[in-house]
Scaffold this active site. Structure first.
Site, PDB file in Angstrom:
ATOM      1  N   LYS A 130       0.820  -1.215   0.000  1.00 44.72           N
ATOM      2  CA  LYS A 130       0.000   0.000   0.000  1.00 44.72           C
ATOM      3  C   LYS A 130       0.855   1.267   0.000  1.00 44.72           C
ATOM      4  CE  LYS A 130      -1.899  -1.071   3.939  1.00 44.72           C
ATOM      5  NZ  LYS A 130      -1.123  -2.308   4.246  1.00 44.72           N
ATOM      6  N   ARG A 185      -8.832   0.800   9.738  1.00 44.67           N
ATOM      7  CA  ARG A 185      -8.347  -0.537  10.069  1.00 44.67           C
ATOM      8  C   ARG A 185      -9.352  -1.352  10.856  1.00 44.67           C
ATOM      9  NH1 ARG A 185      -2.537   0.449   9.380  1.00 44.67           N
ATOM     10  NH2 ARG A 185      -1.378  -1.447   9.788  1.00 44.67           N
ATOM     11  N   ARG A 237      11.799  -5.678   4.780  1.00 49.12           N
ATOM     12  CA  ARG A 237      11.510  -4.250   4.546  1.00 49.12           C
ATOM     13  C   ARG A 237      12.511  -3.346   5.262  1.00 49.12           C
ATOM     14  NH1 ARG A 237       5.548  -1.936   5.415  1.00 49.12           N
ATOM     15  NH2 ARG A 237       5.768  -2.832   7.507  1.00 49.12           N
ATOM     16  N   ARG A 279      12.096  -1.416  10.816  1.00 48.17           N
ATOM     17  CA  ARG A 279      11.120  -1.051  11.845  1.00 48.17           C
ATOM     18  C   ARG A 279      11.099  -2.110  12.945  1.00 48.17           C
ATOM     19  NH1 ARG A 279       5.676   0.223   8.511  1.00 48.17           N
ATOM     20  NH2 ARG A 279       4.869  -0.893  10.311  1.00 48.17           N
ATOM     21  N   ARG A 302       0.697  -8.958  13.886  1.00 48.12           N
ATOM     22  CA  ARG A 302       0.020  -7.920  13.086  1.00 48.12           C
ATOM     23  C   ARG A 302      -0.857  -8.551  12.005  1.00 48.12           C
ATOM     24  NH1 ARG A 302       4.974  -5.267  11.198  1.00 48.12           N
ATOM     25  NH2 ARG A 302       3.690  -4.014   9.829  1.00 48.12           N
TER      26      ARG A 302
END
Ligand code: ADP
Ligand code: ADP
Ligand code: ZN
Length: 217
Positions: free
Chosen positions: A13, A88, A127, A160, A171
């Site tokens: 996204k 969300r 990531r 992160r 998550r």
């Protein structure tokens, strides 16, 4: 153009929203980026959010909605927006519906990024994010030219905290329980369009352009 990008963590996204928002000259409203900025500056909002963020839980709705209301009242949001990472859960979706309606607008489309779970895990654990400009990279799938350095601004790339494997699994679970029900919600409103979120980044961007353009006609 008022769009929501919907999909699990790691679906792409942010990668797509960043480029398309620039192309369409509308803001990318990324609640995760806003929270990271608030936490980095240790503002009261950032301090409140951190305990949830670090565990991979959703930050309480009132905190998120305060941020969204403030962001939507800025002048650039009058042209439209791409919501990235918001809403969300159902309460957030309903609040967004009311906000947009009160401003005299409607959502144009909710773009769902369809990506398999093994691919999400590969993406999230590799990531890397720029500390300075927030650009997103991947060690294997979208590496920077120089390891550890942002191509766009020269900033330092970091992993992160919530992209470690244990938190990632949690998550994905939070997504399945709280966010996935939004698919039916927006399907029911006739707003949902699905793009295949796997494949080359450019191909996916083109697919999003064409579904969004088709809806605006
Ligand atoms: P989200 O905002 O949905 O959590 P990101 O845009 O941050 O997802 O992408 C998650 C990771 O996957 C990043 O490391 C990014 O570079 C990488 N990525 C994004 N799109 C693709 C793609 N089409 N193929 C492979 N990797 C991708
Ligand atoms: P990703 O795209 O990888 O899921 P985000 O940057 O969107 O990551 O979100 C990171 C974290 O920020 C979430 O795990 C959650 O703690 C918090 N967060 C972001 N957006 C929201 C939101 N709309 N509601 C509640 N929490 C949020
Ligand atoms: Zn950068």
């Amino acid at each position: 153009m008022r769009l929501v990008f919907l999909g699990p963590p790691g679906a792409g996204k942010g990668t797509q929203a960043r480029d398309l928002a620039r192309e369409w000259n509308i803001p990318q409203v990324a609640t995760g980026d806003m929270l990271r900025a608030a936490m980095a500056s240790a503002s009261p909002l950032g301090r409140e959010a951190k305990q949830y963020y670090d565990r991979g839980e959703l930050v309480p709705d009132d905190v998120i909605l305060r941020m969204i209301k403030a962001r939507l009242s800025e002048s650039d949001a009058g042209r439209g927006f791409i919501m990235d990472g918001f809403p969300r859960n159902l309460a957030q979706a309903e609040a967004l519906g009311r906000l947009v309606k009160d401003l005299g607008h409607t959502l144009d489309a909710v773009v769902y990024f369809d990506v398999s779970e093994p691919e999400l895990l590969r993406r999230l654990t590799g990531r890397r994010v720029c500390r300075q400009c927030g650009a997103t990279y991947h060690l294997v799938f979208a590496p920077p030219t120089r390891p550890g350095v942002c191509d766009r601004c020269g900033g330092e790339l970091y992993q992160r905290d919530d992209d470690r494997e244990e938190t990632v699994k949690h998550r994905l679970d939070v997504y399945a329980r709280q966010t996935a029900p939004l698919l039916d919600h927006y399907r029911g409103q006739g707003l949902l369009v699905t793009v295949k979120g796997e494949g080359a980044i450019d191909t996916i961007r083109e697919a999003i352009r064409s579904v969004v353009e088709a809806r605006r006609r």
